[in-house]
Design an enzyme around this catalytic site. Structure first.
Site, PDB file in Angstrom:
ATOM      1  N   TRP A  26       0.438  -1.333  -0.452  1.00  0.00           N
ATOM      2  CA  TRP A  26       0.278   0.024  -0.449  1.00  0.00           C
ATOM      3  C   TRP A  26       0.606   0.930  -0.155  1.00  0.00           C
ATOM      4  O   TRP A  26       1.917   1.387   0.182  1.00  0.00           O
ATOM      5  CB  TRP A  26      -0.660  -0.246   1.124  1.00  0.00           C
ATOM      6  CG  TRP A  26      -2.149  -0.152   0.674  1.00  0.00           C
ATOM      7  CD1 TRP A  26      -2.085  -1.834   1.173  1.00  0.00           C
ATOM      8  CD2 TRP A  26      -3.182  -0.361   0.815  1.00  0.00           C
ATOM      9  NE1 TRP A  26      -3.585  -2.027   1.002  1.00  0.00           N
ATOM     10  CE2 TRP A  26      -4.000  -1.008   0.519  1.00  0.00           C
ATOM     11  CE3 TRP A  26      -4.121   1.417   0.593  1.00  0.00           C
ATOM     12  CZ2 TRP A  26      -6.130  -0.837   0.487  1.00  0.00           C
ATOM     13  CZ3 TRP A  26      -5.503   1.272   0.063  1.00  0.00           C
ATOM     14  CH2 TRP A  26      -6.122   0.525  -0.022  1.00  0.00           C
ATOM     15  N   GLU A  60      -0.759  -8.015   7.177  1.00  0.00           N
ATOM     16  CA  GLU A  60      -0.252  -9.045   6.923  1.00  0.00           C
ATOM     17  C   GLU A  60       1.157  -9.012   7.048  1.00  0.00           C
ATOM     18  O   GLU A  60       2.211 -10.576   7.130  1.00  0.00           O
ATOM     19  CB  GLU A  60      -0.239  -9.304   5.091  1.00  0.00           C
ATOM     20  CG  GLU A  60      -1.676  -9.710   4.563  1.00  0.00           C
ATOM     21  CD  GLU A  60      -2.472  -8.283   4.760  1.00  0.00           C
ATOM     22  OE1 GLU A  60      -3.736  -8.386   4.748  1.00  0.00           O
ATOM     23  OE2 GLU A  60      -1.613  -7.274   4.377  1.00  0.00           O
ATOM     24  N   VAL A  81       3.203   0.929   6.116  1.00  0.00           N
ATOM     25  CA  VAL A  81       2.056   2.285   6.253  1.00  0.00           C
ATOM     26  C   VAL A  81       0.733   2.855   6.131  1.00  0.00           C
ATOM     27  O   VAL A  81       0.166   1.206   6.088  1.00  0.00           O
ATOM     28  CB  VAL A  81       2.452   3.603   5.036  1.00  0.00           C
ATOM     29  CG1 VAL A  81       1.814   3.175   3.912  1.00  0.00           C
ATOM     30  CG2 VAL A  81       2.432   4.839   5.293  1.00  0.00           C
ATOM     31  N   VAL A  82       0.679   2.820   7.959  1.00  0.00           N
ATOM     32  CA  VAL A  82      -1.002   2.949   7.699  1.00  0.00           C
ATOM     33  C   VAL A  82      -1.398   5.098   7.968  1.00  0.00           C
ATOM     34  O   VAL A  82      -0.752   4.961   8.635  1.00  0.00           O
ATOM     35  CB  VAL A  82      -2.046   2.206   8.750  1.00  0.00           C
ATOM     36  CG1 VAL A  82      -3.470   2.265   8.556  1.00  0.00           C
ATOM     37  CG2 VAL A  82      -0.650   0.971   8.502  1.00  0.00           C
ATOM     38  N   ILE A  83      -2.706   4.995   7.169  1.00  0.00           N
ATOM     39  CA  ILE A  83      -3.417   6.727   6.902  1.00  0.00           C
ATOM     40  C   ILE A  83      -4.809   6.609   7.173  1.00  0.00           C
ATOM     41  O   ILE A  83      -5.035   6.430   7.003  1.00  0.00           O
ATOM     42  CB  ILE A  83      -2.345   7.049   5.807  1.00  0.00           C
ATOM     43  CG1 ILE A  83      -1.395   7.533   5.510  1.00  0.00           C
ATOM     44  CG2 ILE A  83      -3.242   8.740   5.207  1.00  0.00           C
ATOM     45  CD1 ILE A  83      -0.856   7.554   3.556  1.00  0.00           C
ATOM     46  N   GLY A  86     -11.548   7.773   7.461  1.00  0.00           N
ATOM     47  CA  GLY A  86     -12.044   7.959   8.610  1.00  0.00           C
ATOM     48  C   GLY A  86     -13.213   6.995   9.555  1.00  0.00           C
ATOM     49  O   GLY A  86     -14.716   7.581   9.697  1.00  0.00           O
ATOM     50  N   THR A  87     -12.368   6.551   9.324  1.00  0.00           N
ATOM     51  CA  THR A  87     -13.495   5.409  10.114  1.00  0.00           C
ATOM     52  C   THR A  87     -11.911   4.813  11.210  1.00  0.00           C
ATOM     53  O   THR A  87     -11.275   5.084  11.489  1.00  0.00           O
ATOM     54  CB  THR A  87     -13.692   4.292   9.062  1.00  0.00           C
ATOM     55  OG1 THR A  87     -12.577   3.713   8.590  1.00  0.00           O
ATOM     56  CG2 THR A  87     -14.686   4.840   7.623  1.00  0.00           C
ATOM     57  N   HIS A  89     -11.105   1.575  11.114  1.00  0.00           N
ATOM     58  CA  HIS A  89      -9.991   0.775  10.196  1.00  0.00           C
ATOM     59  C   HIS A  89      -8.802   1.137  10.607  1.00  0.00           C
ATOM     60  O   HIS A  89      -7.649   0.046  11.435  1.00  0.00           O
ATOM     61  CB  HIS A  89     -10.217   0.714   9.215  1.00  0.00           C
ATOM     62  CG  HIS A  89      -9.496   0.022   8.041  1.00  0.00           C
ATOM     63  ND1 HIS A  89      -8.142   0.435   7.689  1.00  0.00           N
ATOM     64  CD2 HIS A  89      -9.910  -1.681   7.203  1.00  0.00           C
ATOM     65  CE1 HIS A  89      -7.602  -0.383   7.319  1.00  0.00           C
ATOM     66  NE2 HIS A  89      -8.473  -1.491   6.825  1.00  0.00           N
ATOM     67  N   ARG A 128       8.584  11.005   6.886  1.00  0.00           N
ATOM     68  CA  ARG A 128       8.961  10.109   7.324  1.00  0.00           C
ATOM     69  C   ARG A 128       9.867   8.699   6.534  1.00  0.00           C
ATOM     70  O   ARG A 128      10.362   8.129   6.964  1.00  0.00           O
ATOM     71  CB  ARG A 128       8.351   8.940   8.384  1.00  0.00           C
ATOM     72  CG  ARG A 128       8.368  10.016   9.588  1.00  0.00           C
ATOM     73  CD  ARG A 128       6.716   9.655  10.153  1.00  0.00           C
ATOM     74  NE  ARG A 128       6.420  10.475  11.238  1.00  0.00           N
ATOM     75  CZ  ARG A 128       6.014  12.090  11.558  1.00  0.00           C
ATOM     76  NH1 ARG A 128       5.642  12.605  10.144  1.00  0.00           N
ATOM     77  NH2 ARG A 128       5.603  13.372  11.778  1.00  0.00           N
TER      78      ARG A 128
END
Length: 167
Positions: A26, A60, A81-83, A86-87, A89, A128
């Site tokens: 991602w 994963e 990376v997790v951005i 609006g939820t 998640h 980063r």
């Protein structure tokens, strides 16, 4: 800045360590930067042939990190990376990745360098990721931390080995 107070690590004697890298797919520009920074740092440490495995996303990472640890790698570097969206998640994925990677390290005794960015915006992630114009290179930091920890674990194990063999 989140990097404020980071230690300056001097790592010597890493040649010959087997290092695995697991990286999510991602957010390609961010991930390309993290992977490049990791590979450059490992090469500078004398590790020229790391095993690199790509996975769909941050969720994963733990299962493949465990497989790399179980396959005999001395250290694993996990990149993702997790951005925030609006939820909820974001919270679930960040928690699952963090808890899973911690469990891998504790269950296997193989250090896992944590290169998972958890950011509010893509711009924060790019700052980063070690790409041109970035303020930090979290891929390189995660690689250096994993290798430094693997070497630290060897010094802890060394006295035990000497006692067991009489040398």
């Amino acid at each position: 800045m989140s990097g404020h107070g980071a230690p300056e690590l001097t790592v010597e004697g890493a040649q010959g360590l087997r290092v695995g890298v697991v990286a999510a797919l991602w957010h390609t520009p961010v991930m390309d930067g993290l992977v490049a920074g990791t590979l450059t740092a490992l090469e500078e440490l004398g590790i020229t042939e790391p095993t690199v495995v790509r996975v769909p996303g941050a969720f994963e990472l733990p299962v493949v990190a465990k497989a790399l640890a179980d396959a005999g790698h001395d250290a694993v570097v996990a990149l993702g990376v997790v951005i925030r969206g609006g939820t909820p998640h974001f919270e679930y994925v960040c928690s699952a990745a963090t808890d899973g990677l911690t469990r891998v390290a504790l269950d296997t005794g193989v250090p896992v360098g944590f290169g998972v960015l958890t950011c509010d915006t893509e711009q924060q992630a790019l700052e980063r990721a070690g790409v041109e114009g970035s303020k930090e290179d979290k891929g390189a930091e995660a690689a250096t931390a994993a290798v430094a920890t693997a070497l630290a674990l060897r010094t802890v194990a060394e006295p035990k080995r000497r006692r067991a063999t009489g040398f």
